[in-house]
Design an enzyme around this catalytic site. Structure first.
Site, short mmCIF file in Angstrom:
data_model
loop_
_atom_site.label_atom_id
_atom_site.label_comp_id
_atom_site.label_asym_id
_atom_site.label_seq_id
_atom_site.Cartn_x
_atom_site.Cartn_y
_atom_site.Cartn_z
N THR A 46 2.66 8.84 -2.54
CA THR A 46 2.43 7.40 -2.67
C THR A 46 1.47 7.01 -1.56
OG1 THR A 46 3.42 5.20 -2.86
CG2 THR A 46 4.56 6.75 -1.40
N GLU A 47 0.43 6.24 -1.93
CA GLU A 47 -0.70 6.06 -1.01
C GLU A 47 -0.33 5.27 0.24
OE1 GLU A 47 -0.74 5.21 -4.25
OE2 GLU A 47 -1.86 3.34 -4.60
N ASN A 48 0.82 4.58 0.21
CA ASN A 48 1.23 3.86 1.42
C ASN A 48 1.92 4.79 2.42
OD1 ASN A 48 3.20 3.77 -0.70
ND2 ASN A 48 4.45 2.47 0.59
N SER A 88 -3.31 9.49 4.45
CA SER A 88 -2.91 9.40 3.05
C SER A 88 -4.13 9.43 2.13
CB SER A 88 -2.13 8.10 2.84
OG SER A 88 -1.67 8.02 1.51
#
Lengths: 212, 219
Positions: A46-48, A88
């Protein structure tokens, strides 16, 4: 029969390689996770800032510091790791992510993607990580309905919406068929409740229908 | 060397009108709400705020926008289900918006913090967000020239600090914090707990204290 949303998610999940690092976009692509059995060894990004993301959190598991890119609380299974935003996105841009699954307004026959902005006056543009994902993942799967509500095709000769990325989509999953974007054009891999010939009559692009 | 402050108000003192403020957080995870509230009380105006989102609900960043202190937002994803404050200001023409792809937002701040003059990135090629930017083909691939984003101030939230200003974060609340800490002239951090120096595992520190200027404990 055309596929239900759950069946479409299962179809995408079936094609994700064992052990792949995968990012599932916000919205419908999130449903793919429900069809990835743990023994497949797929690691969700997840990019966060998390790899090895778990399922949605419920009840006491909910922790406001532990959310996915859609800002939904998730869980932290063994093996999960956290990292900052620059790392990320290095995972995407650097070509380390195997697959991402995104929604779309339109995909062109050469794999251009439009999924971030309708371009309508008054619409507030919001791109998030879509452009980085589109050009970063080794394979970009799009999951969408093949037609808009008024019947206009979303697999098109040229995107009319503002682009997210050029020539970045590898495969398009829809309720009526799965399409491979190839150098020579768009190939129909399978259809659901419709024949490839019928599909051809409803689309403005030339479909390649036989395996080479 | 990091300084330690008794209150959020003391920690943000001296922020001037017209400053560029990097504000940590992804939605509300990692958003330094108490520092933003103190900035609102301080009253600095004409601010440029760089943050992933443009405020949620009516608190924190959204409340700063409501107070009319922000001239421009630089963010990747302003529009959300609970971004009514920003939406209204934007539609009324009362706030400027620069949309930056999320990875470019992070990398441009990373570049600022690392002393990089600019970089060529592949994100956004062929899209409206690359229009007017210098482009170059490198090894057959098209790239866009991206410049650093520097802040006068970074407001971020971490889990713990020791007395050297070394920081550890908590879960996905880490997000932009470590990058923003490097990219601002003055980095202000609110932490859940200040622990004695030596209590943090040196192998686990994410932001070394060299990047931290002011710390306040907000329990």
């Amino acid at each position: 029969m055309s596929l239900s949303k759950a069946e479409l998610a299962a179809t995408v999940a079936r094609d994700i390689p064992h052990g792949a690092y995968v990012n599932l976009g916000i919205g419908q692509p999130t449903m793919v996770a429900d069809h990835l059995a743990p023994d497949r060894g797929v690691v969700l990004h997840t990019e966060n800032g998390m790899l090895g993301m778990g399922r949605a959190a419920v009840g006491d598991e909910i922790d406001p510091d532990l959310i996915n890119a859609g800002k939904v609380p998730v869980t932290q299974p063994p093996g999960a790791v956290y990292f900052h935003h620059a790392d990320s996105f290095a995972m995407m841009r650097g070509g380390h992510l195997d697959v991402c699954v995104l929604g779309a307004f339109q995909v062109s026959a050469r794999g251009d993607l439009a999924n971030w902005h309708t371009g309508e006056p008054g619409a507030i543009p919001a791109v998030g990580g879509a452009m980085d994902l589109a050009i970063g993942a080794k394979q970009v799967f799009v999951m969408m309905t093949l037609f808009t509500r008024d019947g206009t095709p979303k697999l098109v000769p040229e995107c009319t919406y503002p682009l997210t990325g050029l020539r970045c989509v590898s495969r398009v999953y829809t309720e009526l068929g799965v399409f491979e974007i190839e150098e020579g054009g768009v190939r129909v891999r399978e259809t659901f409740g419709i024949t490839p010939a019928e599909l051809q009559t409803r689309l403005d692009i030339e479909l390649l229908q036989d395996r080479p | 060397m990091a300084g330690f402050y008794d209150s959020a108000d003391a920690a943000v003192a001296g922020i001037t009108d017209g400053s560029t403020i990097l504000v940590g957080g992804f939605g509300s995870a990692g958003q330094p709400v108490e520092l933003i509230d103190a900035l609102r009380r301080l009253g600095a105006r004409d601010l440029t705020v760089v943050s992933n989102n443009a405020g949620n609900g009516d608190f924190g960043l959204a409340a700063l926008l409501t107070a009319g202190q922000v001239r421009k937002m630089v963010c990747s994803f302003p529009r959300q289900s609970d971004s009514w404050v920003f939406d209204e200001l934007y539609r009324a023409g009362k706030i400027e918006l620069e949309v930056v792809p999320q990875g470019n937002l992070a990398e441009r701040m990373r570049a600022a913090g690392a002393g990089i003059g600019a970089f060529f990135g592949p994100t956004g090629v062929g899209t409206p967000l690359a229009e007017g930017k210098e482009q170059r083909t490198i090894d057959g691939r098209q790239y866009v020239l991206e410049y650093p984003i520097r802040g006068d101030i970074a407001l971020i939230k971490a889990h713990r600090s020791d007395r050297m200003g070394n920081l550890v974060y908590r879960k996905t609340a880490r997000n932009f914090g470590p990058v923003m800490a490097t990219a601002a002239t003055t980095t202000v951090v609110q932490v859940g707990e200040i622990v004695p120096t030596g209590d943090l595992d040196p192998e686990a520190v994410v932001t070394p204290g060299i990047f931290v200027d002011r710390v306040v404990e907000i329990r």
